[in-house]
Enzyme design. Structure first.
Site, short mmCIF file in Angstrom:
data_model
loop_
_atom_site.label_atom_id
_atom_site.label_comp_id
_atom_site.label_asym_id
_atom_site.label_seq_id
_atom_site.Cartn_x
_atom_site.Cartn_y
_atom_site.Cartn_z
N LEU A 19 0.83 -1.21 0.00
CA LEU A 19 0.00 0.00 0.00
C LEU A 19 0.86 1.26 0.00
CD1 LEU A 19 -2.91 -0.80 2.48
CD2 LEU A 19 -2.97 -0.74 0.00
N LYS A 21 3.43 1.97 2.59
CA LYS A 21 3.75 2.47 3.95
C LYS A 21 5.03 3.29 3.93
CE LYS A 21 3.87 -1.40 6.31
NZ LYS A 21 3.28 -2.53 5.63
N GLY A 22 6.00 2.83 3.12
CA GLY A 22 7.29 3.52 3.04
C GLY A 22 7.13 4.95 2.56
N TYR A 58 13.85 -9.91 -7.71
CA TYR A 58 12.47 -10.25 -8.08
C TYR A 58 11.61 -10.49 -6.85
CZ TYR A 58 13.66 -10.88 -12.98
OH TYR A 58 14.06 -10.68 -14.27
N CYS A 386 28.52 -0.22 -11.71
CA CYS A 386 28.99 -1.47 -11.11
C CYS A 386 29.16 -2.55 -12.19
CB CYS A 386 28.06 -1.88 -9.97
SG CYS A 386 28.94 -2.85 -8.75
N LEU A 387 28.28 -3.56 -12.29
CA LEU A 387 28.45 -4.51 -13.38
C LEU A 387 28.42 -3.77 -14.72
CD1 LEU A 387 28.67 -7.47 -14.34
CD2 LEU A 387 26.19 -7.55 -14.39
N HIS A 512 27.96 2.84 -6.51
CA HIS A 512 26.54 3.07 -6.81
C HIS A 512 26.14 4.50 -6.45
CE1 HIS A 512 25.26 -1.15 -7.54
NE2 HIS A 512 26.35 -1.40 -6.82
N GLU A 514 23.65 6.11 -7.36
CA GLU A 514 22.19 6.27 -7.25
C GLU A 514 21.72 6.28 -5.80
OE1 GLU A 514 23.79 3.63 -8.38
OE2 GLU A 514 22.80 1.72 -7.93
N1 GLN Z 1 28.47 -8.86 -9.86
C1 GLN Z 1 29.43 -7.79 -9.83
C2 GLN Z 1 30.35 -7.89 -8.63
O1 GLN Z 1 30.04 -8.51 -7.65
C3 GLN Z 1 28.75 -6.44 -9.88
C4 GLN Z 1 27.88 -6.16 -8.71
C5 GLN Z 1 26.90 -5.03 -8.92
O2 GLN Z 1 26.62 -4.66 -10.06
N2 GLN Z 1 26.35 -4.49 -7.85
O3 GLN Z 1 31.41 -7.31 -8.64
#
Ligand code: GLN
Length: 551
Positions: A19, A21-22, A58, A386-387, A512, A514
């Site tokens: 709903l 809550k956050g 997921y 990252c990846l 990251h 973000e």
């Molecule tokens: N799988 C990659 C790693 O562990 C990148 C991880 C990610 O994208 N957060 O370095």
């Protein structure tokens, strides 16, 4: 603030999950903060995982990471984005973590001679975790969101702890806000209050009286429906707040404020409510977000795109960057598993920018590599996270440096060119929970680079969540070909930022960014990415008109 005068607000949910809550907790936190209070929000999650770090996105959406390296529920991201204030491990507690510490204490002999039970040992540990934030002296209001739905077997110890805490603290020092659903029955054309009545009754059976009801609804609640809810749920007449479906989560605090939600809460807690909150910045942000002058389409290439919550912080960071550059951003969701040499043009053609998302495991990685190749060849502004950065490196190694089987050892342990490799310290780690490189790490930025232009600072800190790293044995080769490490960890030399020197914006970051973007402070990396995409779009237009004129 003296721990004794801290006020506690508990947010529970009824009728169904999801709903929001956050968002309600974040909106309230923001409104109280705008009235000058020092507020933090905590989430109690009823599952047995010690933290959500080992959950598939997921299952639970994105895993959010705090400065101190806690892997948490995505709601903590909303708390930070709305309050512009960092959270920490103490803001995220699961049943698993509670049991873990009680069992550790039992083994240590802390309860020697006693039978260890849900009540009082688990409930005491829950209460201790709730009060921990209050005892820091930093906050005058703590909002605690209880995950799950009232009536769930697994949330019972949390609900009992809330009952005990409200009893201990007394009326004016604590309160309960219950978020429920008021469904609309199309066949009879009615808004139904019964599910809410039942869920409030369930709460009462546990000894908790809701002080305020927030009713999620598709339609406006007429006065008589609000009054009916108040009467049958035993709350004051003005304490039923409607929370109608909104165009965006950022409109919710404004909608709730219009109905005096923050005032009702302050009155309940016996706090002054005469001074209106300062919502100028927030209003400006919502206005820019709703009425942008420019438009962009950004492709988000990832493997979890069928559940968009998996990339929550990224999409919100794009929203923040869009509002700050007067730009509406349409995301083109591209499932990396579908990107092949044959499909890439139709999947990515025409976008103004490409964001290559983080991820784990081998599914969809080849599609990301093909996307990076397409982006580099077409000079499309590209941002790899990252990846995402790792695949940009692999693509470059294979197609520019000619290292045909270059790879990450996460996918291809036997590669002859491990351009992305497991860091030394990770090699002997077998346990998966909480063992990655997590949280804030320093990054030294090269002056004169685009990254330096972005941050305006030589030393920054960003949050991490990964095991694999750029393999510095290959760095010289990359730099000779103009793909350069312009950000490195000053202590370990690990590569943090890769920047292509000849392309308008082709950048990858191992961290990251973000996680740090908020409404008040959009992240500069996302802002510059959006600006680069805007510039490219304008140049394309000029080029196209020039061509036409020249015909
Ligand atoms: N799988 C990659 C790693 O562990 C990148 C991880 C990610 O994208 N957060 O370095």
């Amino acid at each position: 603030m003296e721990p004794d005068s801290v006020k506690y607000i508990f947010v529970t949910g009824g009728v169904t999950s999801s709903l929001g809550k956050g968002i309600v907790a974040s909106s309230l936190g923001m409104l109280l903060q705008a009235r000058g209070h020092s507020v933090t929000i905590q989430k109690l999650d009823p599952y047995l995982n010690v933290d959500p770090g080992t959950l598939n996105p997921y299952e639970h959406g994105e895993c959010y990471v705090t400065e101190d390296g806690a892997e948490t529920d995505l709601d903590l991201g909303h708390y930070e984005r709305f309050l512009n204030r960092p959270t920490s491990q103490a803001n995220s507690v699961t049943t698993g973590r509670i049991y873990q510490s009680v069992i550790e204490k039992e083994r240590r002999g802390d309860y020697l001679g006693k039978t260890v039970q849900v009540v009082p040992h688990i409930t005491n540990e829950i209460k201790r975790r709730i009060k921990l934030l209050g005892s820091s002296g930093e906050y005058d209001i703590i909002i605690t969101e209880i995950g799950g739905t009232v009536g769930d077997i697994e949330s019972l110890p949390f609900i009992e702890s809330v009952r005990q805490m409200t009893w201990d603290l007394g009326e004016k020092n604590s309160m309960v806000i219950h978020l429920t659903l008021v469904p609309y029955l199309a066949s009879s054309g009615e808004l139904k209050t019964k599910p809410t009545q039942h869920s409030v009754r369930l709460l009462m059976e546990s000894g908790i009286r809701a002080d305020v009801l927030v009713a999620r609804t598709e339609y406006r609640l007429p006065k008589d429906v609000k009054e009916k809810l108040a009467l049958f749920c035993n709350v004051k007449k003005g304490n039923v707040i409607e929370c109608k479906d909104a165009g965006s989560i950022y409109e919710v605090p404004l909608m709730l404020h219009e109905q005096k939600f923050d005032e009702v809460v302050l009155k309940t807690l016996d706090l002054p409510f005469d001074k209106e909150p300062d919502l100028n910045n927030w209003n400006n942000f919502v206005d820019k977000f709703q009425n942008p002058s420019h438009q962009l389409e950004i492709a988000l290439v990832g493997k979890y795109v069928s559940l968009q919550d998996s990339y929550k912080s990224i999409t919100e960071a794009l929203v923040h960057a869009g509002a700050s550059t007067d730009t509406g951003i349409k995301i083109r969701w591209v499932y990396s598993g579908e990107v092949t040499a044959q499909t890439v043009d139709s999947l990515l053609g025409g976008v103004d920018g490409i964001l290559i998302a983080p991820g784990f495991g081998d599914r969809g990685v080849l599609g990301k590599i093909i996307s990076a190749n397409y982006a580099r060849r077409k000079k499309i502004p590209t941002f790899g996270i990252c990846l995402g950065m790792q695949v940009m490196v692999i693509e470059f190694a294979r197609n520019v440096l000619g290292l045909k089987d270059a790879d990450t050892t996460e996918i291809h342990g036997q590669t002859t060119h491990p351009v992305i490799n497991l860091m030394e310290g990770q090699k002997n780690i077998t346990s998966k929970g909480g063992t990655m490189r997590l949280g804030n790490w320093k990054c030294q930025i090269q002056k004169g680079s685009k990254a330096y232009e972005i941050y305006g600072n030589e030393l920054i800190q960003e949050r991490h969540r990964h095991r694999y790293e750029f393999n510095n044995d290959y760095l010289d080769d990359f730099e000779k070909s103009n793909f350069c490490a312009v950000g490195k960890n000053p202590d370990t030399g690990l590569v943090e930022i890769m920047e292509h020197k000849e392309l308008p914006f082709y950048m990858g970051v191992q961290f990251h960014p973000e996680y740090k973007s908020t409404v008040v402070k959009p992240h500069p990396f996302f802002v510059k990415f959006v600006e680069a995409a805007l510039l490219q779009k304008q140049n394309k237009k000029i080029h196209a008109t020039g061509k036409k004129a020249g015909q």
